[in-house]
Scaffold this motif. Structure first.
Motif, mmCIF file in Angstrom:
data_model
loop_
_atom_site.group_PDB
_atom_site.id
_atom_site.type_symbol
_atom_site.label_atom_id
_atom_site.label_comp_id
_atom_site.label_asym_id
_atom_site.label_seq_id
_atom_site.Cartn_x
_atom_site.Cartn_y
_atom_site.Cartn_z
ATOM 1 N N GLU A 110 0.821 -1.221 0.000
ATOM 2 C CA GLU A 110 0.000 0.000 0.000
ATOM 3 C C GLU A 110 0.848 1.261 0.000
ATOM 4 O O GLU A 110 0.465 2.292 -0.566
ATOM 5 C CB GLU A 110 -0.932 -0.025 1.213
ATOM 6 C CG GLU A 110 -2.017 1.038 1.210
ATOM 7 C CD GLU A 110 -1.579 2.356 1.838
ATOM 8 O OE1 GLU A 110 -2.215 3.384 1.544
ATOM 9 O OE2 GLU A 110 -0.592 2.348 2.604
ATOM 10 N N HIS A 111 2.043 1.192 0.596
ATOM 11 C CA HIS A 111 2.891 2.381 0.695
ATOM 12 C C HIS A 111 3.334 2.893 -0.682
ATOM 13 O O HIS A 111 3.514 4.107 -0.855
ATOM 14 C CB HIS A 111 4.104 2.088 1.573
ATOM 15 C CG HIS A 111 4.963 0.970 1.066
ATOM 16 N ND1 HIS A 111 4.548 -0.349 1.089
ATOM 17 C CD2 HIS A 111 6.217 0.968 0.522
ATOM 18 C CE1 HIS A 111 5.500 -1.118 0.592
ATOM 19 N NE2 HIS A 111 6.507 -0.355 0.229
ATOM 20 N N VAL A 112 3.514 1.992 -1.643
ATOM 21 C CA VAL A 112 3.903 2.453 -2.986
ATOM 22 C C VAL A 112 2.704 2.537 -3.931
ATOM 23 O O VAL A 112 2.751 3.265 -4.927
ATOM 24 C CB VAL A 112 4.987 1.549 -3.609
ATOM 25 C CG1 VAL A 112 6.277 1.645 -2.840
ATOM 26 C CG2 VAL A 112 4.519 0.114 -3.711
ATOM 27 N N LEU A 113 1.634 1.791 -3.626
ATOM 28 C CA LEU A 113 0.444 1.825 -4.470
ATOM 29 C C LEU A 113 -0.559 2.884 -4.019
ATOM 30 O O LEU A 113 -1.661 2.959 -4.569
ATOM 31 C CB LEU A 113 -0.232 0.440 -4.467
ATOM 32 C CG LEU A 113 0.594 -0.719 -5.030
ATOM 33 C CD1 LEU A 113 -0.166 -2.040 -4.864
ATOM 34 C CD2 LEU A 113 0.933 -0.498 -6.506
ATOM 35 N N ARG A 114 -0.167 3.707 -3.039
ATOM 36 C CA ARG A 114 -1.094 4.687 -2.468
ATOM 37 C C ARG A 114 -1.732 5.604 -3.504
ATOM 38 O O ARG A 114 -2.927 5.900 -3.413
ATOM 39 C CB ARG A 114 -0.378 5.516 -1.388
ATOM 40 C CG ARG A 114 -1.322 6.421 -0.580
ATOM 41 C CD ARG A 114 -0.599 7.116 0.563
ATOM 42 N NE ARG A 114 -0.157 6.135 1.558
ATOM 43 C CZ ARG A 114 1.121 5.887 1.830
ATOM 44 N NH1 ARG A 114 2.082 6.514 1.151
ATOM 45 N NH2 ARG A 114 1.454 5.023 2.749
ATOM 46 N N HIS A 145 -5.461 6.396 -14.845
ATOM 47 C CA HIS A 145 -4.384 7.233 -15.373
ATOM 48 C C HIS A 145 -3.172 7.276 -14.454
ATOM 49 O O HIS A 145 -2.187 7.960 -14.766
ATOM 50 C CB HIS A 145 -4.898 8.658 -15.610
ATOM 51 C CG HIS A 145 -5.970 8.753 -16.662
ATOM 52 N ND1 HIS A 145 -5.743 8.440 -17.985
ATOM 53 C CD2 HIS A 145 -7.278 9.090 -16.571
ATOM 54 C CE1 HIS A 145 -6.864 8.607 -18.675
ATOM 55 N NE2 HIS A 145 -7.808 8.993 -17.842
ATOM 56 N N VAL A 146 -3.225 6.556 -13.320
ATOM 57 C CA VAL A 146 -2.069 6.504 -12.415
ATOM 58 C C VAL A 146 -0.940 5.737 -13.085
ATOM 59 O O VAL A 146 -1.139 4.629 -13.598
ATOM 60 C CB VAL A 146 -2.450 5.853 -11.070
ATOM 61 C CG1 VAL A 146 -1.213 5.638 -10.201
ATOM 62 C CG2 VAL A 146 -3.471 6.711 -10.331
ATOM 63 N N VAL A 147 0.245 6.311 -13.085
ATOM 64 C CA VAL A 147 1.401 5.727 -13.779
ATOM 65 C C VAL A 147 1.988 4.589 -12.949
ATOM 66 O O VAL A 147 2.106 4.672 -11.723
ATOM 67 C CB VAL A 147 2.465 6.811 -14.037
ATOM 68 C CG1 VAL A 147 3.712 6.204 -14.673
ATOM 69 C CG2 VAL A 147 1.886 7.909 -14.933
ATOM 70 N N TRP A 148 2.347 3.501 -13.615
ATOM 71 C CA TRP A 148 3.048 2.369 -12.994
ATOM 72 C C TRP A 148 4.537 2.721 -12.934
ATOM 73 O O TRP A 148 5.202 2.844 -13.958
ATOM 74 C CB TRP A 148 2.819 1.116 -13.818
ATOM 75 C CG TRP A 148 3.546 -0.118 -13.393
ATOM 76 C CD1 TRP A 148 4.564 -0.730 -14.060
ATOM 77 C CD2 TRP A 148 3.286 -0.933 -12.236
ATOM 78 N NE1 TRP A 148 4.964 -1.861 -13.394
ATOM 79 C CE2 TRP A 148 4.194 -2.017 -12.269
ATOM 80 C CE3 TRP A 148 2.377 -0.858 -11.183
ATOM 81 C CZ2 TRP A 148 4.227 -3.007 -11.287
ATOM 82 C CZ3 TRP A 148 2.402 -1.838 -10.211
ATOM 83 C CH2 TRP A 148 3.309 -2.897 -10.252
ATOM 84 N N THR A 149 5.060 2.892 -11.732
ATOM 85 C CA THR A 149 6.427 3.379 -11.566
ATOM 86 C C THR A 149 7.400 2.241 -11.276
ATOM 87 O O THR A 149 7.012 1.120 -10.947
ATOM 88 C CB THR A 149 6.495 4.391 -10.411
ATOM 89 O OG1 THR A 149 6.208 3.698 -9.170
ATOM 90 C CG2 THR A 149 5.481 5.518 -10.609
ATOM 91 N N GLY A 150 8.686 2.582 -11.358
ATOM 92 C CA GLY A 150 9.717 1.605 -11.031
ATOM 93 C C GLY A 150 9.669 1.187 -9.569
ATOM 94 O O GLY A 150 9.933 0.020 -9.245
ATOM 95 N N ASP A 151 9.338 2.139 -8.672
ATOM 96 C CA ASP A 151 9.220 1.792 -7.254
ATOM 97 C C ASP A 151 8.077 0.810 -7.021
ATOM 98 O O ASP A 151 8.190 -0.112 -6.207
ATOM 99 C CB ASP A 151 8.996 3.053 -6.419
ATOM 100 C CG ASP A 151 10.248 3.908 -6.324
ATOM 101 O OD1 ASP A 151 11.347 3.378 -6.605
ATOM 102 O OD2 ASP A 151 10.126 5.101 -5.981
ATOM 103 N N MET A 152 6.948 1.017 -7.728
ATOM 104 C CA MET A 152 5.829 0.080 -7.616
ATOM 105 C C MET A 152 6.250 -1.319 -8.072
ATOM 106 O O MET A 152 6.005 -2.310 -7.394
ATOM 107 C CB MET A 152 4.643 0.563 -8.463
ATOM 108 C CG MET A 152 3.932 1.791 -7.948
ATOM 109 S SD MET A 152 2.578 2.247 -9.080
ATOM 110 C CE MET A 152 1.886 3.671 -8.230
#
Length: 379
Positions: free
Chosen positions: A26-30, A44-51
């Motif tokens: 949840e901390h990165v998918l917030r 429209h939320v971007v899928w990031t490298g941290d996720m």
């Protein structure tokens, strides 16, 4: 297995539960899980490298915990995982995915299914299913290890008389279809090529049962109870305590959990034509090959059984004309066996009662009867 070795272990889905990815990451998918965020904006939320890094780490560690007891917090859990570890180390197995990405994947509304976050989690969940359960990786699954389509559809042989067709009903799933039509063309083409003429029984493994109560009956029973304010009372009467009931709850995305559950079933209205196509294709295969078809499934977290078969008063009943068809058996006769998943809780009492009362016999088509067995005399 030590005293009487199993020939093979067939898993019908639910060997791994990916539900925890939402809470533990949840901390990165917030940004995707913000309360009150509408689903169009979520898409429209971007899928990031941290996720990606956090989700990948979670799947690896969770497989190690659920399968091998790494990091287990209780002695009972550790003992259970020890038995499971010994089983997967020593019994040849063939597993199909179900909750391996996360429960309900593919049955959400299109705006969520097509979102970058859903797609990113799907890719990583499928990767670790392939690694732990199919012993393959993306670059070799189709070219070297015999899997078909975008998912993990496969055909295996258990000696000269039994073959297994495993349909991956999760990886390619969308609300409009469980398996892509192009994949069906590929699978049924390979079925003709790979299944030997000596085969007398084709076992079709699909995580979701093909013979199961119709979702229209669920909607009538459960939503009727909800609209009349009786659901909580019924749940208390069945379970003996006040509990949350998934049939009337909203999920973390604000969508109806009942709608997601119902869309998951082969018997839902959304999949009616696709289900008919699959059964008719298998009937045709059984007729031409003079072999029996058996369904083995899971997903519903309870045991059930049923069948398809020709109506005995039908003029098209093949048992009336064995000399014309070359065999005596009923090619429309298909047994459905359904078991519960390894890592999921049993269905609650209200759901089991709904399954029971919604399980009415109904015609599949003009020639084929569809019926569930009365399995237990006592709850």
């Amino acid at each position: 297995h030590k005293t009487n070795p199993f020939h093979v272990w067939i898993g019908t889905g639910g060997q791994f539960n990916g539900e925890g990815v939402w809470d533990d990451c949840e901390h990165v998918l917030r940004p995707f899980l913000l309360p009150g965020l509408d689903n169009l904006r979520r898409s429209h939320v971007v899928w990031t490298g941290d996720m990606a890094a956090a989700v990948e780490r979670w799947y690896l560690l969770e497989y190690l915990r659920q399968w091998f007891g790494v990091g287990s917090s209780t002695a009972l859990e550790l003992e259970g995982q020890s038995c499971f570890r010994q089983a997967v180390e020593t019994i040849p197995y063939s597993f199909t995915p179900d909750s391996e990405i996360f429960p309900g994947f593919g049955s959400y509304i299109p705006v969520l299914q097509s979102s970058p976050v859903f797609s990113g989690i799907r890719s990583i969940g499928a990767k670790y299913y392939g690694l732990f359960q199919a012993h393959t990786v993306a670059g070799l699954a189709q070219s070297e290890h015999g899997f078909m389509g975008e998912g993990f559809h496969s055909i295996k042989r258990l000696g000269p008389y039994t073959s297994i067709l495993t349909l991956d009903t999760r990886t390619e799933r969308q609300l409009a279809g469980i398996v892509d039509r192009r994949t069906y063309d590929l699978v049924f083409g390979e079925l003709e090529a790979r299944v030997p003429p000596t085969t007398t029984n084709l076992i079709v493994v699909t995580s979701n049962p093909v013979v199961f109560p119709r979702t229209k009956n669920f909607e009538t029973l459960l939503r009727g109870a909800s609209s009349s304010g009786l659901t909580s009372i019924i749940s208390y009467a069945v379970n003996g305590r006040q509990t949350r009931n998934d049939w009337i709850s909203k999920d973390r995305f604000g969508e109806s959990m009942a709608a997601t559950k119902l869309n998951d079933f082969w018997t839902s209205g959304a999949h009616k034509s696709e289900r008919a196509f699959v059964v008719h294709a298998l009937q045709d295969f059984a007729r031409r090959r003079s072999c029996r078809v058996t369904f083995a499934s899971g997903h519903v977290n309870c045991i059930s059984a049923g069948h398809f078969r020709s109506y005995t008063d039908s003029k098209l009943d093949p048992r009336r004309h064995p000399e014309q068809r070359g065999f005596v058996s009923d090619y429309r006769s298909m047994i459905q066996l359904t078991v519960s998943g390894l890592v999921q809780e049993p269905a609650d009492g209200l759901t089991l009662r709904a399954y029971h009362f919604a399980g009415k016999s109904a015609p599949f088509d003009m020639q084929t009867e569809e019926k569930l067995y009365h399995t237990f005399n006592v709850d």
